[in-house]
Design an enzyme around this catalytic site. Structure first.
Site, mmCIF file in Angstrom:
data_model
loop_
_atom_site.group_PDB
_atom_site.id
_atom_site.type_symbol
_atom_site.label_atom_id
_atom_site.label_comp_id
_atom_site.label_asym_id
_atom_site.label_seq_id
_atom_site.Cartn_x
_atom_site.Cartn_y
_atom_site.Cartn_z
ATOM 1 N N HIS A 86 0.818 -1.218 0.000
ATOM 2 C CA HIS A 86 0.000 0.000 0.000
ATOM 3 C C HIS A 86 0.854 1.272 0.000
ATOM 4 O O HIS A 86 0.364 2.357 0.316
ATOM 5 C CB HIS A 86 -0.974 0.003 1.190
ATOM 6 C CG HIS A 86 -2.114 -0.955 1.022
ATOM 7 N ND1 HIS A 86 -2.998 -1.281 2.018
ATOM 8 C CD2 HIS A 86 -2.513 -1.685 -0.069
ATOM 9 C CE1 HIS A 86 -3.891 -2.158 1.569
ATOM 10 N NE2 HIS A 86 -3.605 -2.422 0.309
ATOM 11 N N THR A 129 -4.593 -7.633 10.865
ATOM 12 C CA THR A 129 -5.367 -7.058 9.762
ATOM 13 C C THR A 129 -6.791 -7.582 9.795
ATOM 14 O O THR A 129 -7.016 -8.743 10.123
ATOM 15 C CB THR A 129 -4.730 -7.340 8.377
ATOM 16 O OG1 THR A 129 -5.613 -6.838 7.361
ATOM 17 C CG2 THR A 129 -4.459 -8.808 8.126
HETATM 18 P P1 OAD Z 1 -7.987 -2.425 9.982
HETATM 19 O O1 OAD Z 1 -8.142 -1.208 10.831
HETATM 20 O O2 OAD Z 1 -9.040 -2.722 8.986
HETATM 21 O O3 OAD Z 1 -7.858 -3.705 10.905
HETATM 22 C C1 OAD Z 1 -7.004 -3.738 12.000
HETATM 23 C C2 OAD Z 1 -7.116 -5.127 12.599
HETATM 24 O O4 OAD Z 1 -6.169 -5.239 13.632
HETATM 25 C C3 OAD Z 1 -8.488 -5.448 13.225
HETATM 26 O O5 OAD Z 1 -8.903 -6.729 12.778
HETATM 27 C C4 OAD Z 1 -8.221 -5.436 14.744
HETATM 28 O O6 OAD Z 1 -9.004 -6.416 15.423
HETATM 29 C C5 OAD Z 1 -6.766 -5.833 14.762
HETATM 30 N N1 OAD Z 1 -6.011 -5.307 15.910
HETATM 31 C C6 OAD Z 1 -6.053 -4.093 16.495
HETATM 32 N N2 OAD Z 1 -5.116 -3.968 17.434
HETATM 33 C C7 OAD Z 1 -4.441 -5.136 17.442
HETATM 34 C C8 OAD Z 1 -3.309 -5.637 18.175
HETATM 35 N N3 OAD Z 1 -2.684 -4.891 19.087
HETATM 36 N N4 OAD Z 1 -2.880 -6.883 17.909
HETATM 37 C C9 OAD Z 1 -3.509 -7.661 16.987
HETATM 38 N N5 OAD Z 1 -4.556 -7.243 16.254
HETATM 39 C C10 OAD Z 1 -5.009 -6.011 16.476
HETATM 40 O O7 OAD Z 1 -6.536 -2.328 9.307
HETATM 41 P P2 OAD Z 1 -5.989 -3.105 8.017
HETATM 42 O O8 OAD Z 1 -6.484 -4.489 8.002
HETATM 43 O O9 OAD Z 1 -4.532 -2.868 7.985
HETATM 44 O O10 OAD Z 1 -5.690 0.843 3.114
HETATM 45 O O11 OAD Z 1 -6.683 -2.278 6.875
HETATM 46 C C11 OAD Z 1 -6.375 -2.576 5.551
HETATM 47 C C12 OAD Z 1 -6.337 -1.338 4.722
HETATM 48 O O12 OAD Z 1 -7.523 -0.579 4.913
HETATM 49 C C13 OAD Z 1 -5.238 -0.347 5.097
HETATM 50 O O13 OAD Z 1 -3.990 -0.674 4.529
HETATM 51 C C14 OAD Z 1 -5.758 0.923 4.540
HETATM 52 C C15 OAD Z 1 -7.159 0.825 5.074
HETATM 53 O O14 OAD Z 1 -8.125 1.602 4.477
HETATM 54 C C16 OAD Z 1 -5.564 1.919 2.349
HETATM 55 O O15 OAD Z 1 -5.470 3.032 2.828
HETATM 56 C C17 OAD Z 1 -5.517 1.623 0.901
#
Ligand code: OAD
Length: 233
Positions: free
Chosen positions: A118, A186
């Site tokens: 990304h 994620t």
């Molecule tokens: P999300 O905010 O969608 O998801 C974060 C995940 O991390 C969730 O499933 C939480 O349960 C988990 N989580 C939070 N804190 C945690 C911790 N300390 N340990 C383990 N898990 C934890 O973020 P992404 O999956 O990265 O894209 O989102 C994907 C994409 O959506 C990003 O790259 C961005 C966003 O819009 C773009 O900007 C193109």
């Protein structure tokens, strides 16, 4: 916990390992995630800030948001989750870290081979020509492109844009060839990144909460990256 033991065994036996990380791995460094409690997309709309159309409409506002995020990231430090992946990379001869994060905390922790599918918030690039540079500024939107005069933009991938071709091809290859894909922090809801889970032979998931893949993966470990990852190897 039996599942931890099983995950340790599978990772230990694996000669090729791929890892996919998301915002959750940086949450313990104080960087907000996108979805879930406190997530950026709870109060802000992606289409207002993270699309080419938003940038065309209001480049100043988009830059202000990215500069604010740069400031948060600059003040943060890598945590035990990031550091444990550095150790895993040293253990495995075939290792690929694929991240959806743009924060650069894997680099700062010391990971070597990182595919940033990304993009990278610390890159500023031209919206028209190939010009790009590293940029540490957290306060000022950059002036126009020194090569062609067009607007400079953050070097991240926005919704509706293609992923960087070389990094994406390498990510697909690494996941298809890996004995284990470790997916950490994620929500696995954003495609094409989440599609990598479909290519993997064996997925181990580490997440605080359940995700759409939790019931389909080989092992789903519930907990924070900072706590669970260091216990896996
Ligand atoms: P999300 O905010 O969608 O998801 C974060 C995940 O991390 C969730 O499933 C939480 O349960 C988990 N989580 C939070 N804190 C945690 C911790 N300390 N340990 C383990 N898990 C934890 O973020 P992404 O999956 O990265 O894209 O989102 C994907 C994409 O959506 C990003 O790259 C961005 C966003 O819009 C773009 O900007 C193109």
């Amino acid at each position: 916990m039996l599942e931890i033991a099983e995950a340790r065994a599978r990772l230990s036996a694996a000669s090729a390992v791929a890892v996919l990380t998301g915002a959750g791995i940086s949450a313990e460094s104080g960087i907000p995630t996108f979805r879930g409690p406190g997530g950026l997309w709870r109060n802000l709309r992606p289409e207002d800030l993270a699309t080419p159309e938003a940038f065309e409409r209001d480049p100043q506002m988009v830059w202000e948001w990215y500069l604010w995020r740069r400031g948060l990231i600059a003040a943060a430090t890598p945590n035990a989750g990031h550091r444990s992946l550095v150790a895993l990379e040293q253990l495995k001869s075939r290792f690929t870290l694929i991240t959806q994060n743009v924060d650069g905390l894997h680099d700062r922790a010391g990971s070597q081979k990182i595919l940033k599918i990304h993009g990278d918030i610390w890159i500023t690039r031209c919206s028209e020509c190939p010009y790009q540079r590293r940029d540490r500024s957290t306060t000022e939107a950059p002036p126009s492109c020194p090569e062609c005069g067009a607007l400079l933009r953050p070097g991240v991938v926005w919704f509706g844009e293609s992923l960087p071709r070389i990094a994406w091809d390498e990510a697909e290859r690494a996941v298809s060839q890996a004995d284990v894909l470790l997916v950490a922090g994620t929500s696995a809801t954003v495609y094409p990144a989440a599609g990598l889970l479909h290519l993997a032979r064996c997925v181990i998931e580490v997440n605080q909460e359940e995700t759409p893949f939790s019931h389909r993966v080989a092992i789903s470990l519930r907990g924070t990256c900072g706590d669970v990852l260091p216990r896996l190897w």
